[in-house]
Scaffold this motif. Structure first.
Motif, PDB file in Angstrom:
ATOM      1  N   PHE A  85      -3.066   4.708   2.131  1.00 54.14           N
ATOM      2  CA  PHE A  85      -4.114   4.087   2.943  1.00 54.14           C
ATOM      3  C   PHE A  85      -5.311   3.603   2.124  1.00 54.14           C
ATOM      4  O   PHE A  85      -5.921   2.590   2.454  1.00 54.14           O
ATOM      5  CB  PHE A  85      -4.578   5.073   4.027  1.00 54.14           C
ATOM      6  CG  PHE A  85      -3.490   5.392   5.007  1.00 54.14           C
ATOM      7  CD1 PHE A  85      -3.121   4.480   5.993  1.00 54.14           C
ATOM      8  CD2 PHE A  85      -2.787   6.582   4.921  1.00 54.14           C
ATOM      9  CE1 PHE A  85      -2.097   4.751   6.876  1.00 54.14           C
ATOM     10  CE2 PHE A  85      -1.760   6.872   5.804  1.00 54.14           C
ATOM     11  CZ  PHE A  85      -1.411   5.958   6.785  1.00 54.14           C
ATOM     12  N   VAL A  86      -5.629   4.309   1.046  1.00 53.66           N
ATOM     13  CA  VAL A  86      -6.765   3.912   0.207  1.00 53.66           C
ATOM     14  C   VAL A  86      -6.416   2.691  -0.638  1.00 53.66           C
ATOM     15  O   VAL A  86      -7.247   1.800  -0.821  1.00 53.66           O
ATOM     16  CB  VAL A  86      -7.214   5.094  -0.689  1.00 53.66           C
ATOM     17  CG1 VAL A  86      -8.272   4.664  -1.685  1.00 53.66           C
ATOM     18  CG2 VAL A  86      -7.733   6.243   0.171  1.00 53.66           C
ATOM     19  N   VAL A  87      -5.204   2.659  -1.151  1.00 54.93           N
ATOM     20  CA  VAL A  87      -4.696   1.519  -1.925  1.00 54.93           C
ATOM     21  C   VAL A  87      -3.444   1.040  -1.200  1.00 54.93           C
ATOM     22  O   VAL A  87      -2.327   1.332  -1.583  1.00 54.93           O
ATOM     23  CB  VAL A  87      -4.352   1.932  -3.382  1.00 54.93           C
ATOM     24  CG1 VAL A  87      -3.934   0.722  -4.201  1.00 54.93           C
ATOM     25  CG2 VAL A  87      -5.508   2.667  -4.040  1.00 54.93           C
ATOM     26  N   PRO A  88      -3.624   0.317  -0.095  1.00 56.20           N
ATOM     27  CA  PRO A  88      -2.475  -0.018   0.756  1.00 56.20           C
ATOM     28  C   PRO A  88      -1.495  -0.985   0.085  1.00 56.20           C
ATOM     29  O   PRO A  88      -1.906  -1.894  -0.634  1.00 56.20           O
ATOM     30  CB  PRO A  88      -3.126  -0.672   1.978  1.00 56.20           C
ATOM     31  CG  PRO A  88      -4.438  -1.175   1.503  1.00 56.20           C
ATOM     32  CD  PRO A  88      -4.865  -0.255   0.404  1.00 56.20           C
ATOM     33  N   PRO A  89      -0.207  -0.741   0.339  1.00 59.65           N
ATOM     34  CA  PRO A  89       0.783  -1.705  -0.156  1.00 59.65           C
ATOM     35  C   PRO A  89       0.701  -2.984   0.666  1.00 59.65           C
ATOM     36  O   PRO A  89       0.238  -2.969   1.806  1.00 59.65           O
ATOM     37  CB  PRO A  89       2.113  -0.986   0.056  1.00 59.65           C
ATOM     38  CG  PRO A  89       1.849  -0.027   1.148  1.00 59.65           C
ATOM     39  CD  PRO A  89       0.416   0.370   1.047  1.00 59.65           C
ATOM     40  N   ARG A  90       1.148  -4.057   0.077  1.00 60.00           N
ATOM     41  CA  ARG A  90       1.138  -5.346   0.779  1.00 60.00           C
ATOM     42  C   ARG A  90       2.511  -5.970   0.687  1.00 60.00           C
ATOM     43  O   ARG A  90       3.137  -5.967  -0.363  1.00 60.00           O
ATOM     44  CB  ARG A  90       0.111  -6.285   0.149  1.00 60.00           C
ATOM     45  CG  ARG A  90      -1.291  -5.773   0.272  1.00 60.00           C
ATOM     46  CD  ARG A  90      -2.291  -6.832  -0.200  1.00 60.00           C
ATOM     47  NE  ARG A  90      -3.600  -6.212  -0.263  1.00 60.00           N
ATOM     48  CZ  ARG A  90      -4.276  -6.031  -1.362  1.00 60.00           C
ATOM     49  NH1 ARG A  90      -3.810  -6.428  -2.525  1.00 60.00           N
ATOM     50  NH2 ARG A  90      -5.455  -5.457  -1.340  1.00 60.00           N
ATOM     51  N   ARG A  91       2.939  -6.521   1.783  1.00 61.42           N
ATOM     52  CA  ARG A  91       4.196  -7.284   1.775  1.00 61.42           C
ATOM     53  C   ARG A  91       3.866  -8.702   1.353  1.00 61.42           C
ATOM     54  O   ARG A  91       2.816  -9.239   1.686  1.00 61.42           O
ATOM     55  CB  ARG A  91       4.820  -7.310   3.164  1.00 61.42           C
ATOM     56  CG  ARG A  91       5.342  -5.969   3.610  1.00 61.42           C
ATOM     57  CD  ARG A  91       5.991  -6.146   4.986  1.00 61.42           C
ATOM     58  NE  ARG A  91       6.358  -4.865   5.524  1.00 61.42           N
ATOM     59  CZ  ARG A  91       7.619  -4.461   5.637  1.00 61.42           C
ATOM     60  NH1 ARG A  91       8.599  -5.237   5.267  1.00 61.42           N
ATOM     61  NH2 ARG A  91       7.891  -3.296   6.142  1.00 61.42           N
ATOM     62  N   ARG A  92       4.806  -9.287   0.640  1.00 62.48           N
ATOM     63  CA  ARG A  92       4.633 -10.696   0.254  1.00 62.48           C
ATOM     64  C   ARG A  92       4.840 -11.558   1.487  1.00 62.48           C
ATOM     65  O   ARG A  92       5.689 -11.267   2.319  1.00 62.48           O
ATOM     66  CB  ARG A  92       5.629 -11.077  -0.804  1.00 62.48           C
ATOM     67  CG  ARG A  92       5.379 -10.415  -2.117  1.00 62.48           C
ATOM     68  CD  ARG A  92       6.342 -10.911  -3.144  1.00 62.48           C
ATOM     69  NE  ARG A  92       6.067 -10.261  -4.407  1.00 62.48           N
ATOM     70  CZ  ARG A  92       6.909 -10.217  -5.395  1.00 62.48           C
ATOM     71  NH1 ARG A  92       8.084 -10.785  -5.291  1.00 62.48           N
ATOM     72  NH2 ARG A  92       6.589  -9.599  -6.502  1.00 62.48           N
ATOM     73  N   PRO A  93       4.102 -12.646   1.602  1.00 61.21           N
ATOM     74  CA  PRO A  93       4.347 -13.547   2.744  1.00 61.21           C
ATOM     75  C   PRO A  93       5.759 -14.120   2.659  1.00 61.21           C
ATOM     76  O   PRO A  93       6.264 -14.394   1.572  1.00 61.21           O
ATOM     77  CB  PRO A  93       3.302 -14.649   2.577  1.00 61.21           C
ATOM     78  CG  PRO A  93       2.573 -14.389   1.316  1.00 61.21           C
ATOM     79  CD  PRO A  93       3.053 -13.099   0.723  1.00 61.21           C
ATOM     80  N   SER A  94       6.378 -14.267   3.807  1.00 68.20           N
ATOM     81  CA  SER A  94       7.746 -14.814   3.821  1.00 68.20           C
ATOM     82  C   SER A  94       7.723 -16.277   3.375  1.00 68.20           C
ATOM     83  O   SER A  94       6.743 -16.994   3.581  1.00 68.20           O
ATOM     84  CB  SER A  94       8.373 -14.673   5.198  1.00 68.20           C
ATOM     85  OG  SER A  94       7.614 -15.401   6.132  1.00 68.20           O
ATOM     86  N   ARG A  95       8.830 -16.723   2.803  1.00 67.87           N
ATOM     87  CA  ARG A  95       8.912 -18.086   2.257  1.00 67.87           C
ATOM     88  C   ARG A  95       9.619 -19.020   3.225  1.00 67.87           C
ATOM     89  O   ARG A  95      10.567 -19.673   2.882  1.00 67.87           O
ATOM     90  CB  ARG A  95       9.651 -18.066   0.927  1.00 67.87           C
ATOM     91  CG  ARG A  95       8.976 -17.234  -0.098  1.00 67.87           C
ATOM     92  CD  ARG A  95       9.789 -17.235  -1.365  1.00 67.87           C
ATOM     93  NE  ARG A  95       9.197 -16.297  -2.313  1.00 67.87           N
ATOM     94  CZ  ARG A  95       9.702 -16.038  -3.474  1.00 67.87           C
ATOM     95  NH1 ARG A  95      10.810 -16.639  -3.864  1.00 67.87           N
ATOM     96  NH2 ARG A  95       9.143 -15.190  -4.269  1.00 67.87           N
ATOM     97  N   ARG A  96       9.173 -19.095   4.413  1.00 69.07           N
ATOM     98  CA  ARG A  96       9.812 -19.975   5.415  1.00 69.07           C
ATOM     99  C   ARG A  96       9.245 -21.345   5.355  1.00 69.07           C
ATOM    100  O   ARG A  96       8.201 -21.668   5.058  1.00 69.07           O
ATOM    101  CB  ARG A  96       9.625 -19.406   6.818  1.00 69.07           C
ATOM    102  CG  ARG A  96      10.433 -18.160   6.979  1.00 69.07           C
ATOM    103  CD  ARG A  96      10.315 -17.720   8.387  1.00 69.07           C
ATOM    104  NE  ARG A  96      10.917 -16.398   8.509  1.00 69.07           N
ATOM    105  CZ  ARG A  96      11.172 -15.830   9.631  1.00 69.07           C
ATOM    106  NH1 ARG A  96      10.892 -16.424  10.757  1.00 69.07           N
ATOM    107  NH2 ARG A  96      11.706 -14.652   9.678  1.00 69.07           N
TER     108      ARG A  96
END
Length: 135
Positions: free
Chosen positions: A124-135
């Motif tokens: 939560f302090v250093v949240p992971p991020r998903r990459r934006p989809s390449r649509r």
């Protein structure tokens, strides 16, 4: 399976076990440091998910009083190899001392639980991020 092969596989499992321990500990340190230094790679979702799930699995095992599956597998291979407690290879001797400690079970439960809590806080302090989809 020959005793020599069983001993070799047991050593390989021990090396893998040390690698997993390093991944969990060094990964948490990298996340904490990387969050403070704004390293983008520490937000990678897949490796962060693997990291947190692995630590939760370790803590749950401790709470359930279960041995790590890698430890069980390694011990079975060592028995198959005919190795006694004192007959250990160089790898087993040094790597075992690196990751195995003689302490009461409750100490491991407390340590694994505290470290799992630290890893969850990092989520939560250093949240992971998903990459934006390449649509």
């Amino acid at each position: 399976m020959t005793p020599a092969l069983a001993a070799l596989l047991a050593d390989a499992i021990l090396v893998l076990h040390v690698g997993i321990v390093a991944f969990v500990i060094l990964g948490a340190l990298a996340i904490a440091l990387g969050g403070a230094l704004r390293w983008a790679w520490v937000h990678g979702f897949r490796w962060r998910l693997a990291h947190v799930l692995l630590m939760v699995f370790i803590a749950l095992q401790a709470w359930l009083g279960a041995l790590c599956p890698l430890t069980v597998w390694e011990q079975a291979l060592r028995r198959r190899a005919g190795e006694s407690v004192y007959a250990e290879s160089f790898i087993e001797h040094w790597l075992s001392r690196l990751i195995f400690f003689d302490a009461p079970w409750w100490a491991f439960v407390a340590a694994y639980t505290a470290f799992a809590a630290f890893v969850l806080v990092l989520w939560f302090v250093v949240p992971p991020r998903r990459r934006p989809s390449r649509r």
